[in-house]
Design a protein around this motif. Structure first.
Motif, PDB file in Angstrom:
ATOM      1  N   VAL A  23       0.854  -1.189   0.000  1.00 35.50           N
ATOM      2  CA  VAL A  23       0.000   0.000   0.000  1.00 35.50           C
ATOM      3  C   VAL A  23       0.890   1.238   0.000  1.00 35.50           C
ATOM      4  N   SER A  24       0.459   2.269  -0.708  1.00 35.67           N
ATOM      5  CA  SER A  24       1.296   3.465  -0.798  1.00 35.67           C
ATOM      6  C   SER A  24       0.645   4.703  -0.188  1.00 35.67           C
ATOM      7  N   SER A  25      -0.659   4.674   0.018  1.00 37.74           N
ATOM      8  CA  SER A  25      -1.343   5.872   0.490  1.00 37.74           C
ATOM      9  C   SER A  25      -2.201   5.649   1.719  1.00 37.74           C
ATOM     10  N   TYR A  26      -2.833   4.482   1.835  1.00 43.27           N
ATOM     11  CA  TYR A  26      -3.794   4.216   2.898  1.00 43.27           C
ATOM     12  C   TYR A  26      -3.545   2.844   3.509  1.00 43.27           C
ATOM     13  N   VAL A  27      -3.907   2.702   4.782  1.00 45.72           N
ATOM     14  CA  VAL A  27      -3.879   1.410   5.457  1.00 45.72           C
ATOM     15  C   VAL A  27      -5.310   1.052   5.842  1.00 45.72           C
ATOM     16  N   MET A  28      -5.543  -0.240   6.016  1.00 42.07           N
ATOM     17  CA  MET A  28      -6.861  -0.722   6.426  1.00 42.07           C
ATOM     18  C   MET A  28      -6.732  -1.387   7.790  1.00 42.07           C
ATOM     19  N   LEU A  29      -7.576  -0.943   8.725  1.00 39.89           N
ATOM     20  CA  LEU A  29      -7.548  -1.458  10.084  1.00 39.89           C
ATOM     21  C   LEU A  29      -8.858  -2.164  10.412  1.00 39.89           C
ATOM     22  N   ASP A  30      -8.760  -3.076  11.355  1.00 37.65           N
ATOM     23  CA  ASP A  30      -9.906  -3.847  11.820  1.00 37.65           C
ATOM     24  C   ASP A  30     -10.160  -3.465  13.275  1.00 37.65           C
ATOM     25  N   GLY A  31     -11.256  -2.754  13.520  1.00 37.33           N
ATOM     26  CA  GLY A  31     -11.587  -2.335  14.879  1.00 37.33           C
ATOM     27  C   GLY A  31     -12.661  -3.218  15.468  1.00 37.33           C
ATOM     28  N   LYS A  32     -12.341  -3.883  16.560  1.00 36.59           N
ATOM     29  CA  LYS A  32     -13.297  -4.770  17.236  1.00 36.59           C
ATOM     30  C   LYS A  32     -13.573  -4.222  18.626  1.00 36.59           C
ATOM     31  N   HIS A  33     -14.866  -4.148  18.978  1.00 39.69           N
ATOM     32  CA  HIS A  33     -15.264  -3.631  20.281  1.00 39.69           C
ATOM     33  C   HIS A  33     -16.248  -4.608  20.921  1.00 39.69           C
ATOM     34  N   ALA A  34     -15.860  -5.190  22.035  1.00 39.59           N
ATOM     35  CA  ALA A  34     -16.750  -6.073  22.782  1.00 39.59           C
ATOM     36  C   ALA A  34     -17.915  -5.249  23.344  1.00 39.59           C
ATOM     37  N   ILE A  35     -18.913  -5.923  23.818  1.00 37.59           N
ATOM     38  CA  ILE A  35     -20.079  -5.257  24.407  1.00 37.59           C
ATOM     39  C   ILE A  35     -19.601  -4.309  25.515  1.00 37.59           C
ATOM     40  N   GLY A  36     -19.996  -3.043  25.423  1.00 33.82           N
ATOM     41  CA  GLY A  36     -19.631  -2.043  26.416  1.00 33.82           C
ATOM     42  C   GLY A  36     -18.249  -1.438  26.247  1.00 33.82           C
ATOM     43  N   GLU A  37     -17.464  -1.929  25.310  1.00 33.08           N
ATOM     44  CA  GLU A  37     -16.094  -1.458  25.126  1.00 33.08           C
ATOM     45  C   GLU A  37     -16.046  -0.219  24.231  1.00 33.08           C
ATOM     46  N   SER A  38     -15.026   0.609  24.457  1.00 34.90           N
ATOM     47  CA  SER A  38     -14.816   1.820  23.667  1.00 34.90           C
ATOM     48  C   SER A  38     -13.403   1.856  23.111  1.00 34.90           C
ATOM     49  N   SER A  39     -13.259   2.564  22.003  1.00 37.87           N
ATOM     50  CA  SER A  39     -11.913   2.893  21.530  1.00 37.87           C
ATOM     51  C   SER A  39     -11.375   3.996  22.437  1.00 37.87           C
ATOM     52  N   PRO A  40     -10.074   4.254  22.400  1.00 37.84           N
ATOM     53  CA  PRO A  40      -9.563   5.378  23.180  1.00 37.84           C
ATOM     54  C   PRO A  40     -10.213   6.684  22.708  1.00 37.84           C
ATOM     55  N   ASP A  41     -10.429   7.599  23.631  1.00 42.64           N
ATOM     56  CA  ASP A  41     -10.892   8.937  23.304  1.00 42.64           C
ATOM     57  C   ASP A  41      -9.651   9.676  22.818  1.00 42.64           C
ATOM     58  N   HIS A  42      -9.605  10.015  21.525  1.00 48.02           N
ATOM     59  CA  HIS A  42      -8.358  10.531  20.971  1.00 48.02           C
ATOM     60  C   HIS A  42      -8.597  11.507  19.832  1.00 48.02           C
ATOM     61  N   VAL A  43      -7.509  12.134  19.414  1.00 51.06           N
ATOM     62  CA  VAL A  43      -7.519  13.060  18.286  1.00 51.06           C
ATOM     63  C   VAL A  43      -6.225  12.846  17.506  1.00 51.06           C
TER      64      VAL A  43
END
Length: 104
Positions: A23-43
């Protein structure tokens, strides 16, 4: 010539597609969140897009809450504080596309 690359989500760590895959421009990520789980609060400075593949929840973006569910495509603008939270009763999964600088 760069050959196409096919990755099975279940067989690879996150991110799914990275510079080592050609890949030269973009990456693809897999975000998994269990019940009640959150990603980090970020910027971060880059925008990214997320496609919700399973479940439902809330995206908090710029202090506002947005309901999200399977089948929704989301644009998170760069420079805006955000967080994904699973508020449903099944796992919430998303595929996210970020610019390559997000992993450098």
């Amino acid at each position: 010539i760069v050959e196409p690359v096919s990755r099975k989500q279940r067989d690879h760590e996150n991110p799914i597609l990275v510079p080592g895959d050609g890949v030269s421009s973009y990456v693809m990520l897999d975000g998994k969140h269990a019940i009640g789980e959150s990603s980090p609060d970020h910027v971060h400075p880059w925008e990214h897009q997320a496609f919700i593949t399973e479940g439902s929840g809330i995206l908090v973006c710029g202090g506002k809450e947005y309901p999200i569910k399977a089948g929704d495509a989301v644009l998170v603008p760069g420079g805006i504080r955000h967080q994904f939270t699973n508020t449903g009763d099944v796992p919430m999964n998303r595929v996210t596309v970020n610019p390559i600088e997000s992993v450098q």
